[in-house]
Design a protein around this motif. Structure first.
Motif, PDB file in Angstrom:
ATOM      1  N   ALA A  58      -1.459   6.903   8.618  1.00 22.32           N
ATOM      2  CA  ALA A  58      -2.401   6.434   7.592  1.00 22.32           C
ATOM      3  C   ALA A  58      -3.841   6.662   8.036  1.00 22.32           C
ATOM      4  CB  ALA A  58      -2.148   4.960   7.292  1.00 22.32           C
ATOM      5  N   ARG A  59      -4.180   7.935   8.208  1.00 22.65           N
ATOM      6  CA  ARG A  59      -5.542   8.312   8.566  1.00 22.65           C
ATOM      7  C   ARG A  59      -5.956   9.519   7.734  1.00 22.65           C
ATOM      8  NH1 ARG A  59      -4.624   9.220  14.800  1.00 22.65           N
ATOM      9  NH2 ARG A  59      -6.483  10.541  14.500  1.00 22.65           N
ATOM     10  N   PRO A  60      -7.232   9.622   7.370  1.00 21.32           N
ATOM     11  CA  PRO A  60      -7.667  10.741   6.529  1.00 21.32           C
ATOM     12  C   PRO A  60      -7.288  12.103   7.098  1.00 21.32           C
ATOM     13  CG  PRO A  60      -9.418   9.122   6.721  1.00 21.32           C
ATOM     14  CD  PRO A  60      -8.347   8.702   7.683  1.00 21.32           C
ATOM     15  N   GLU A  61      -7.484  12.293   8.398  1.00 21.35           N
ATOM     16  CA  GLU A  61      -7.214  13.605   8.984  1.00 21.35           C
ATOM     17  C   GLU A  61      -5.736  13.968   8.962  1.00 21.35           C
ATOM     18  OE1 GLU A  61      -8.085  10.715  12.461  1.00 21.35           O
ATOM     19  OE2 GLU A  61      -8.654  11.002  10.361  1.00 21.35           O
ATOM     20  N   ALA A  62      -4.871  12.983   8.666  1.00 22.90           N
ATOM     21  CA  ALA A  62      -3.431  13.238   8.594  1.00 22.90           C
ATOM     22  C   ALA A  62      -2.966  13.435   7.155  1.00 22.90           C
ATOM     23  CB  ALA A  62      -2.659  12.084   9.233  1.00 22.90           C
ATOM     24  N   ARG A  63      -3.900  13.409   6.215  1.00 26.02           N
ATOM     25  CA  ARG A  63      -3.558  13.634   4.807  1.00 26.02           C
ATOM     26  C   ARG A  63      -4.253  14.918   4.346  1.00 26.02           C
ATOM     27  NH1 ARG A  63      -5.906   8.276   4.232  1.00 26.02           N
ATOM     28  NH2 ARG A  63      -4.346   6.643   4.638  1.00 26.02           N
ATOM     29  N   GLU A  81      -5.180   4.535  -4.406  1.00 25.12           N
ATOM     30  CA  GLU A  81      -5.089   3.093  -4.187  1.00 25.12           C
ATOM     31  C   GLU A  81      -3.678   2.538  -4.377  1.00 25.12           C
ATOM     32  OE1 GLU A  81      -8.006   1.007  -6.536  1.00 25.12           O
ATOM     33  OE2 GLU A  81      -9.579   2.482  -6.072  1.00 25.12           O
ATOM     34  N   GLU A  82      -2.815   3.301  -5.055  1.00 27.18           N
ATOM     35  CA  GLU A  82      -1.476   2.789  -5.335  1.00 27.18           C
ATOM     36  C   GLU A  82      -0.373   3.668  -4.743  1.00 27.18           C
ATOM     37  OE1 GLU A  82      -2.128   0.431  -9.553  1.00 27.18           O
ATOM     38  OE2 GLU A  82      -1.668   2.578  -9.646  1.00 27.18           O
ATOM     39  N   LEU A  83      -0.338   4.950  -5.129  1.00 29.02           N
ATOM     40  CA  LEU A  83       0.791   5.779  -4.717  1.00 29.02           C
ATOM     41  C   LEU A  83       0.778   6.087  -3.229  1.00 29.02           C
ATOM     42  CD1 LEU A  83       3.332   7.293  -5.412  1.00 29.02           C
ATOM     43  CD2 LEU A  83       1.930   9.267  -6.093  1.00 29.02           C
ATOM     44  N   ILE A  84      -0.346   6.518  -2.692  1.00 22.88           N
ATOM     45  CA  ILE A  84      -0.377   6.867  -1.264  1.00 22.88           C
ATOM     46  C   ILE A  84      -0.097   5.651  -0.389  1.00 22.88           C
ATOM     47  CG2 ILE A  84      -1.918   7.615   0.611  1.00 22.88           C
ATOM     48  CD1 ILE A  84      -2.969   9.765  -1.258  1.00 22.88           C
ATOM     49  N   PRO A  85      -0.694   4.487  -0.647  1.00 17.16           N
ATOM     50  CA  PRO A  85      -0.313   3.313   0.159  1.00 17.16           C
ATOM     51  C   PRO A  85       1.186   2.987   0.066  1.00 17.16           C
ATOM     52  CG  PRO A  85      -2.369   2.883  -0.965  1.00 17.16           C
ATOM     53  CD  PRO A  85      -1.856   4.182  -1.513  1.00 17.16           C
TER      54      PRO A  85
END
Length: 577
Positions: A336-341, A322-326
């Motif tokens: 900013a998509r799940p499949e790209a992380r 909720e903080e670092l990745i954003p």
């Protein structure tokens, strides 16, 4: 009760004490094979006089804001004894040791003045016995005073004191069995103070550091989130193209500073040169040019946080997602998509990546894990925390210790092995951590697990799963671990087997910490729940002959790069060539 020194097949030759701890730090024998009393040579052991060196202590006191130049903390004296099977030149300060556990002793220091002497003697906490029971022989000793810790490594916090060089000493045997012998007095001076160097990122590496509102509110003090960001090869800050990211969670003791080593490896891969894992155009090279690699910092005063929301460390999983990745996606051109992380981790990092993948499927698209920490607590290393009564003594019919019965009878439940030979017991590992930081305050591996998986105790520290003196397992604490037991959550239906469809897990069947045992239980639970139905691209593989380190060179692990590339292509996110 009578102190018994037992024959050690591996470990400190002739000293291993398989037993519980006495109130003064002395280990007492419980069902241990021991040498006859007549074979034990007596002595009065040692007494350590540790002085707070002037300049170092003053600097530490000033750094810590101590009134009147006084300092407090945990004073630990570490020794290396005769016959130690350690690399030449090993410092006692590097203890506790896995390969060959050595004696260590500690006392609490409360407001000692500069120049004052602190005595570490018979009333000190110790393992495998107290200072007064140190057998005859030649030793080297060093000491450290840990005043504060920010991570699992006492060296990484400024203001801790230590001796600049080991001191050699000898304990002489008594002339006769009844002879009165004074203890050997060993003088040590804490003449150095820790001053950690600032991390200097290499070319192509940037550091992101931000204050976590979630963790700071939990701890009541500022808590920082950190990441070492390895840019794609040829990355242009002013460009427009967006990239996927591989998030690496380091293993125990690892930090975001590992990004420099990642950058060097990816530079070789991108160039297709020596160490590139293959010719030009291979999957590793594609990833090096077409993705970010972001090394996270999982460390806290309680050791590795596993990036799980816990009662002792706070909401580390939420803080990351909720903080670092954003914030990272705000600063860099990341998709900013799940499949790209994607997630990658080994050991404690391996457990973290699995937990994040199945707990936050809306955030992450897949995990590649190797040799994870226990993923099924029916085999927490080798013990079943739910059915075993004691972590030090396995049941006689326990199949987990089949073939090593003689070692187990002498030492108890093993915790570490190498080349098929057990070298350290749970008692020795937990005992060393207990001396360095009583009440799970030392930031070691077991303290880390107890901080993440269990509740807080009345003192505000991680509640003990096992008594460090007797090995007795607290049944109430063990039951509280179920919410982090991945295998148990699958069996109960709290986690659907489909959650593991994007998890690739590889472990060696000779893992040094017996971690393959839990992996095999998790695999069986998933197969049972699936009822023969095939899963997704995820899998669990146990590789013959590989241990905790050598599994990294296994073909199954070297194939991770291709699998990541295939995943990104399937998501219409091909890495740049």
């Amino acid at each position: 009760m009578r102190l018994v020194r037992s024959v050690a097949a591996a470990g400190l030759a002739g000293w291993a004490v398989a037993s519980a701890w006495g109130s003064a730090g002395v280990a007492w024998a419980q069902g241990v094979e021991s040498v006859p009393a007549a074979a034990v040579t007596s002595s009065a052991g040692a007494q350590f006089v540790v002085r707070l060196g002037g300049a170092a202590a003053e600097a530490a006191a000033k750094a810590g804001g101590a009134e009147g130049g006084k300092v407090s903390g945990r004073l630990v004296v570490l020794v290396i004894g005769p016959g130690a099977k350690l690399r030449p030149g090993t410092s006692p300060l590097d203890g506790p040791f896995w390969e060959d556990p050595q004696p260590l002793f500690s006392v609490a220091v409360n407001g000692a003045a500069v120049g004052e002497a602190v005595v570490v003697a018979g009333d000190a906490l110790g393992t495998p016995f107290g200072p007064s029971d140190l057998p005859p022989g030649d030793y080297r000793a060093a000491a450290r005073l840990v005043r504060a810790r920010e991570t699992s490594d006492w060296r990484e916090t400024a203001g801790n004191l230590f001796t600049s060089a080991p001191v050699a000493f000898s304990v002489k045997p008594a002339a006769t069995e009844d002879a009165a012998m004074p203890p050997t007095v060993v003088e040590l001076t804490l003449d150095k103070v820790t001053t950690p160097e600032a991390f200097v990122p290499a070319a192509g590496v940037e550091v992101v550091e931000m204050r976590s509102q979630l963790l700071s509110a939990f701890a009541g003090r500022p808590v920082m989130l950190r990441a070492g960001v390895v840019l794609p090869a040829g990355y242009e800050p002013a460009g427009e193209r967006r990239y996927p990211a591989i998030y690496e969670v380091p293993g125990f003791g690892g930090r975001h500073t590992g990004a420099n080593a990642v950058a060097a490896r990816r530079a070789r891969q991108a160039a297709g040169g020596k160490g590139a894992d293959g010719p030009e155009g291979n999957p590793a090279a594609e990833l090096a040019r077409g993705s970010f690699w972001i090394v996270l910092d999982p460390e806290s005063p309680n050791g590795h946080t596993l990036f799980a929301d816990s009662a002792n460390n706070g909401p580390w999983g939420r803080a990351l997602t909720e903080e670092l990745i954003p914030e990272l996606e705000r600063r860099y051109r990341l998709i900013a998509r799940p499949e790209a992380r994607l997630l990658r981790g080994h050991s404690s990092g391996g457990w973290s990546t699995i937990w994040l993948a199945v707990t936050y499927p809306q955030v992450f698209g897949g995990a590649w894990s190797t040799a994870p920490d226990p993923v099924d607590f029916r085999r927490f290393q080798l013990m079943d925390i739910y059915s075993h009564d004691n972590a030090f003594r396995p049941r006689e019919d326990d199949p987990a210790v089949k073939g090593i019965g003689e070692w187990v009878r002498a030492h108890g439940m093993p915790s570490y092995r190498r080349g098929g030979a057990a070298l350290m017991s749970v008692r020795e590992e937990v005992g060393g951590e207990h001396v360095c930081g009583p009440d799970n305050t030392g930031g070691g591996q077991w303290a880390s697990w107890q901080a993440v998986f269990g509740p807080r105790n009345a003192a505000g520290n991680p509640a003990a799963l096992l008594d460090p003196q007797t090995g007795s397992i607290d049944r109430t604490v063990a039951e509280s671990y179920r919410r982090f037991d991945l295998g148990g959550l699958v069996r109960s239906g709290a986690i659907a087997p489909e959650a593991f469809d994007r998890v690739r897990l590889v472990v060696g069947d000779a893992d040094n910490f017996y971690l393959e045992q839990a992996v095999m239980l998790l695999k069986a639970s998933l197969e049972d729940k699936r009822g023969g139905r095939p899963g997704g691209p995820g899998y669990i593989r146990v590789v013959p002959g590989r241990d905790h380190g050598s599994v990294m060179a296994a073909p199954e692990v070297r194939g991770f790069a291709q699998e990541m590339v295939d995943h990104l292509r399937a998501a219409v996110l091909p890495p740049a060539r």
